[in-house]
Scaffold this active site. Structure first.
Site, short mmCIF file in Angstrom:
data_model
loop_
_atom_site.label_atom_id
_atom_site.label_comp_id
_atom_site.label_asym_id
_atom_site.label_seq_id
_atom_site.Cartn_x
_atom_site.Cartn_y
_atom_site.Cartn_z
N CYS A 2 0.86 -1.18 0.00
CA CYS A 2 0.00 0.00 0.00
C CYS A 2 0.90 1.24 0.00
O CYS A 2 1.90 1.28 0.70
CB CYS A 2 -0.95 0.09 1.18
SG CYS A 2 -2.13 -1.24 1.26
N ARG A 27 4.03 -0.44 -4.74
CA ARG A 27 3.68 -0.93 -3.41
C ARG A 27 2.34 -1.68 -3.38
O ARG A 27 1.99 -2.30 -2.38
CB ARG A 27 3.62 0.23 -2.41
CG ARG A 27 4.95 0.95 -2.26
CD ARG A 27 4.83 2.03 -1.22
NE ARG A 27 4.68 1.47 0.10
CZ ARG A 27 5.66 1.23 0.95
NH1 ARG A 27 6.90 1.51 0.60
NH2 ARG A 27 5.43 0.72 2.13
N TRP A 74 -2.94 -2.65 -1.70
CA TRP A 74 -2.64 -4.06 -1.85
C TRP A 74 -3.51 -4.74 -0.80
O TRP A 74 -3.22 -4.65 0.39
CB TRP A 74 -1.16 -4.32 -1.61
CG TRP A 74 -0.72 -5.71 -1.96
CD1 TRP A 74 -0.24 -6.12 -3.18
CD2 TRP A 74 -0.68 -6.84 -1.10
NE1 TRP A 74 0.06 -7.46 -3.12
CE2 TRP A 74 -0.19 -7.93 -1.86
CE3 TRP A 74 -1.03 -7.07 0.22
CZ2 TRP A 74 -0.04 -9.20 -1.34
CZ3 TRP A 74 -0.87 -8.35 0.75
CH2 TRP A 74 -0.37 -9.40 -0.03
N ASN A 100 -1.77 2.18 5.76
CA ASN A 100 -0.97 1.04 5.33
C ASN A 100 -0.67 0.25 6.59
O ASN A 100 -0.18 0.80 7.56
CB ASN A 100 0.32 1.56 4.68
CG ASN A 100 1.28 0.44 4.34
OD1 ASN A 100 0.89 -0.72 4.23
ND2 ASN A 100 2.55 0.80 4.16
N GLY A 101 -0.97 -1.04 6.60
CA GLY A 101 -0.73 -1.85 7.79
C GLY A 101 -1.95 -2.71 8.08
O GLY A 101 -2.84 -2.84 7.24
N GLU A 488 16.93 -17.95 -8.07
CA GLU A 488 16.60 -16.57 -8.43
C GLU A 488 16.05 -16.50 -9.86
O GLU A 488 15.08 -15.77 -10.13
CB GLU A 488 17.85 -15.68 -8.25
CG GLU A 488 17.67 -14.22 -8.60
CD GLU A 488 16.56 -13.50 -7.82
OE1 GLU A 488 16.02 -14.08 -6.87
OE2 GLU A 488 16.23 -12.38 -8.20
N LYS A 492 12.34 -15.15 -10.84
CA LYS A 492 12.10 -14.05 -11.78
C LYS A 492 11.09 -14.46 -12.84
O LYS A 492 10.22 -13.69 -13.21
CB LYS A 492 13.41 -13.61 -12.48
CG LYS A 492 14.42 -12.89 -11.63
CD LYS A 492 14.06 -11.47 -11.29
CE LYS A 492 13.32 -11.36 -10.01
NZ LYS A 492 14.00 -11.29 -8.78
N GLU A 495 7.47 -14.85 -11.23
CA GLU A 495 6.76 -13.63 -10.84
C GLU A 495 6.45 -12.71 -12.02
O GLU A 495 5.45 -12.01 -12.00
CB GLU A 495 7.51 -12.86 -9.74
CG GLU A 495 8.84 -12.32 -10.15
CD GLU A 495 9.55 -11.59 -9.01
OE1 GLU A 495 8.89 -11.09 -8.11
OE2 GLU A 495 10.79 -11.54 -9.05
N HIS A 511 16.90 -37.50 -8.61
CA HIS A 511 16.14 -37.95 -7.44
C HIS A 511 14.66 -37.59 -7.54
O HIS A 511 13.98 -37.52 -6.52
CB HIS A 511 16.77 -37.37 -6.17
CG HIS A 511 18.20 -37.78 -6.02
ND1 HIS A 511 18.55 -39.06 -5.65
CD2 HIS A 511 19.36 -37.11 -6.24
CE1 HIS A 511 19.88 -39.15 -5.63
NE2 HIS A 511 20.38 -37.97 -5.98
N LYS A 610 5.86 -4.63 -3.93
CA LYS A 610 7.31 -4.66 -3.77
C LYS A 610 7.75 -4.77 -2.32
O LYS A 610 8.68 -5.48 -1.99
CB LYS A 610 7.92 -3.42 -4.40
CG LYS A 610 9.43 -3.49 -4.40
CD LYS A 610 10.04 -2.80 -5.57
CE LYS A 610 11.52 -3.01 -5.62
NZ LYS A 610 11.87 -4.35 -6.16
C1 F6R Z 1 11.38 -10.77 -6.00
C2 F6R Z 1 11.19 -9.78 -4.96
C3 F6R Z 1 10.84 -10.25 -3.59
C4 F6R Z 1 11.68 -9.48 -2.55
C5 F6R Z 1 11.22 -9.83 -1.13
C6 F6R Z 1 12.07 -9.15 -0.08
O1 F6R Z 1 11.75 -10.18 -7.20
O2 F6R Z 1 11.30 -8.62 -5.19
O3 F6R Z 1 11.02 -11.62 -3.45
O4 F6R Z 1 13.01 -9.79 -2.74
O5 F6R Z 1 9.88 -9.45 -0.96
O6 F6R Z 1 12.02 -7.77 -0.21
P1 F6R Z 1 13.07 -6.83 0.49
O7 F6R Z 1 14.40 -7.07 -0.15
O8 F6R Z 1 12.58 -5.45 0.28
O9 F6R Z 1 13.09 -7.23 1.94
#
Ligand code: F6R
Length: 615
Positions: A2, A27, A74, A100-101, A488, A492, A495, A511, A610
């Site tokens: 949010c 956000r 969000w 937000n919260g 990773e 990517k 998502e 396995h 994010k």
């Molecule tokens: C993936 C992504 C998330 C963040 C995770 C932690 O691309 O962005 O998996 O890495 O939510 O976020 P931070 O680094 O802000 O704690």
């Protein structure tokens, strides 16, 4: 999670608010809303969908005023509907709030308010907060700014949960009120105008002078000043800091997406993560922010690294780096698990919390739990002044600049560089020789050019992405330093493209995972020329023997992969522990181009936000 923006000043508030909100779209983007004090009352517009939808609505049905608040949501409590979009109003309709919260006891509070005759229009916890503050305000003898702050203070005393709040009331024109506990809130100090936002990025077009509000603090702003008090009612000290970045840094420039822009920034951000931190004379790294003496660092018996998502993957590489260079046992643990796990750890354990945003709820909780157990905690954060950065005992900033694409890219490579520096520092204090240290410094120094070179593969990677974009399942395989890179790469793709991608240590194939291999299931092998190259090669052969298509990420000059893999991407060579900084780049680009090919919303994938500030 949010985004909140508040404005009070002499300019037209809706313009400033919507401009700020666009910067916070990362956000959350289920729905959005805006409210302004327009002289006659509160004007409000809300819409389900993206901020662009709200902008269209405001263009069709304009609102005016010099004080206002807005929000991008969000969803946590209540479905994605116009009724549940913020701002929410109190019973009188004269107070509007964005939040937000999570208010954990909102059901009890709501039931008590309903008993008193309050009527609710949404299913949100935020509306309960609005009613609570409104009720307290209506009980005040005079309707002044001080009374509004007092009403908020009393209401927050009844609330269990987390909040970043911005609020306006039509009886107190020209005033904007904010409060925080557990959700970030920043004051922007302008000339003849002041702002509130959940991230400084929303305000940089107006000012770079900011005050990071602390937990349990309330702020009252008007066009010419602000006051900060505590939840107990005392005056609070504050510091005005300067945001490092400018408006240009938070715009897309000529790139079609933030994700691509941020991928291409990595040559610079990798350099920035080590700038001023390499000490040639002593062949080590200098990390003043750790706030630890050499003697204290030498006494470290164990390291725990924690984080979520991409940050956790970076930590897994860090685990290999520190164990290899410093010979200290390291455990890397999901923050969401660590916070509830009672790890038996020696007293001299150092806990690293990695977080781009510095606000991730689980990482923050893991940090606090570690502190409770008496461990020294260090933050590896990007957002300056963020909660994790402030609450940890020391730390290292990544200096990657604002990352706006929801998929983390440049922050990941910065996290790797920072951990390489930590590993070098710890190693040099124990058993690494001066010449070994110097070699590492030379290799680190070459990285930015190698990153730039690897990114030149963009067109070739776009071609490969088009070839495999229709896959329903993708597998990512790697070993040692590059197993976390497989994780990773898979994250990517998941998502940004919504393709079911999973990652495995290459040798685990036999396995179970090998049952998935068929002609329609591409496997991506991260197989640079490292100590386990030949092992990876055999694993590739096993996939090829079952007709599975293979994309291999290898090292420049390699002439083996071309014989076994269908598509080969070769990045510059590097020592084993630095290869992840290069091998991850093609995977970021691959995910990006597949997502573009599939027409996905690259910068704002569905269901994601994010900064995950709720558990
Ligand atoms: C993936 C992504 C998330 C963040 C995770 C932690 O691309 O962005 O998996 O890495 O939510 O976020 P931070 O680094 O802000 O704690």
């Amino acid at each position: 999670m949010c985004g909140i923006v508040g404005y009070v000043g002499r300019a037209e508030a809706p313009r400033a608010l919507l401009q700020g909100l666009r910067r916070l779209e990362y956000r959350g983007y289920d729905s959005a809303g805006i409210a302004t004090l327009n002289g006659a009352g509160i004007a409000v517009r809300k819409s389900v969908g993206r901020i662009a939808d709200l902008e269209r609505l405001v263009a069709e049905k304009p609102i005016h005023g010099h004080t206002g608040i807005c929000h991008t949501r969000w969803a946590t409590h209540g479905a994605v509907t116009q009724e549940n979009a913020h701002p929410h109003f109190d019973q009188s309709g004269r107070l509007a709030i964005v939040h937000n919260g999570v208010i954990e006891n909102y059901l009890d509070l709501r039931a008590a308010l309903e008993e008193e005759g309050h009527v609710f229009r949404s299913q949100t916890d935020t509306e309960v907060l609005a009613h609570l503050v409104g009720r307290e305000f209506d009980r005040q003898p005079a309707h002044t700014k001080g009374a509004l702050v007092e009403a908020l203070r009393t209401a927050l005393g009844q609330v269990i949960g987390t909040y970043g709040i911005a609020m306006i009331h039509q009886d107190v024109p020209g005033v904007l009120i904010g409060a925080r506990r557990g959700s970030p809130l920043v004051l922007g100090i302008g000339k003849g105008e002041n702002l509130l936002a959940s991230d400084a990025a929303a305000m940089v077009s107006h000012t770079r002078d900011v005050v990071y509000l602390k937990d349990y603090e309330l702020a009252a702003l008007d066009a010419d000043g602000f006051q900060i008090t505590t939840l107990q009612g005392d005056g609070a000290g504050y510091e005005i800091s300067q945001v490092e970045y400018t408006e240009k840094d938070v715009s897309k420039g000529d790139y079609p997406h933030y994700m691509l822009k941020e991928i291409f920034e990595q040559s610079g951000t990798v350099r920035d993560a080590m700038r001023g931190r390499l000490v040639l004379d002593e062949a080590t790294a200098k990390l003043g922010g750790l706030e630890m003496s050499n003697a204290e660092l030498r006494d470290v018996e164990r390291v725990v690294i924690t984080g979520c998502g991409t940050a956790l993957h970076a930590g897994m590489v860090g685990e290999y780096m520190i164990e290899t260079l410093a010979h200290i046992p390291v455990e890397c643990e999901f923050a969401s698990e660590l916070r509830y796990r009672n790890l038996p750890l020696p007293k001299d354990t150092l806990v690293f919390a990695i977080s781009q945003s510095g606000e991730t709820a689980d990482t923050l909780a893991a940090l606090r739990e570690s502190q409770r157990k008496g461990h020294r905690t260090l933050g590896i954060c990007n957002n300056v002044g963020s909660t994790i950065a402030r609450e940890s005992d020391g730390g290292v900033y990544m200096h990657a600049g604002p990352e706006i694409g929801v998929a983390a890219t440049k922050s990941f490579t910065s996290q790797l560089v920072v951990q390489a520096l930590i590993a070098l520092l710890l190693g040099r204090l124990t058993h690494l020789s001066h010449s070994e240290g110097l070699n590492i410094i030379r290799e680190l120094d070459k990285l930015p050019d190698k990153v730039a070179k690897a990114l030149e593969l963009n067109d070739e990677i776009a071609r490969i992405a088009r070839k495999y974009a229709q896959a329903k399942v993708m597998l990512f395989m790697g070993r040692q330093f590059n197993y976390p890179i497989a994780l990773e790469g898979a994250l990517k793709v998941k998502e940004t493209s919504y393709i079911a991608a999973s990652a495995h240590p290459s040798a685990e194939l036999k396995h179970g995972v090998i049952a998935l291999i068929d002609e329609a299931t591409p496997s991506v092998f991260i197989a640079p020329r490292d100590a386990v190259f030949e092992k990876n090669l055999s694993n590739i052969e096993e996939v090829k023997a079952r007709k599975g298509p293979v994309i291999a990420i290898g090292t420049e000059g390699d002439d083996h992969l071309g014989h076994v893999a269908d598509d080969v991407i070769l990045v510059p060579e590097a020592p084993d522990f630095l290869t992840p900084i290069l091998t991850v780049l093609p995977l970021q680009l691959l995910a990006y181009h597949i997502a573009v090919e599939l027409g996905r919303d690259v910068d704002k994938p569905r269901n994601l936000a994010k900064s995950v500030t709720v558990e």
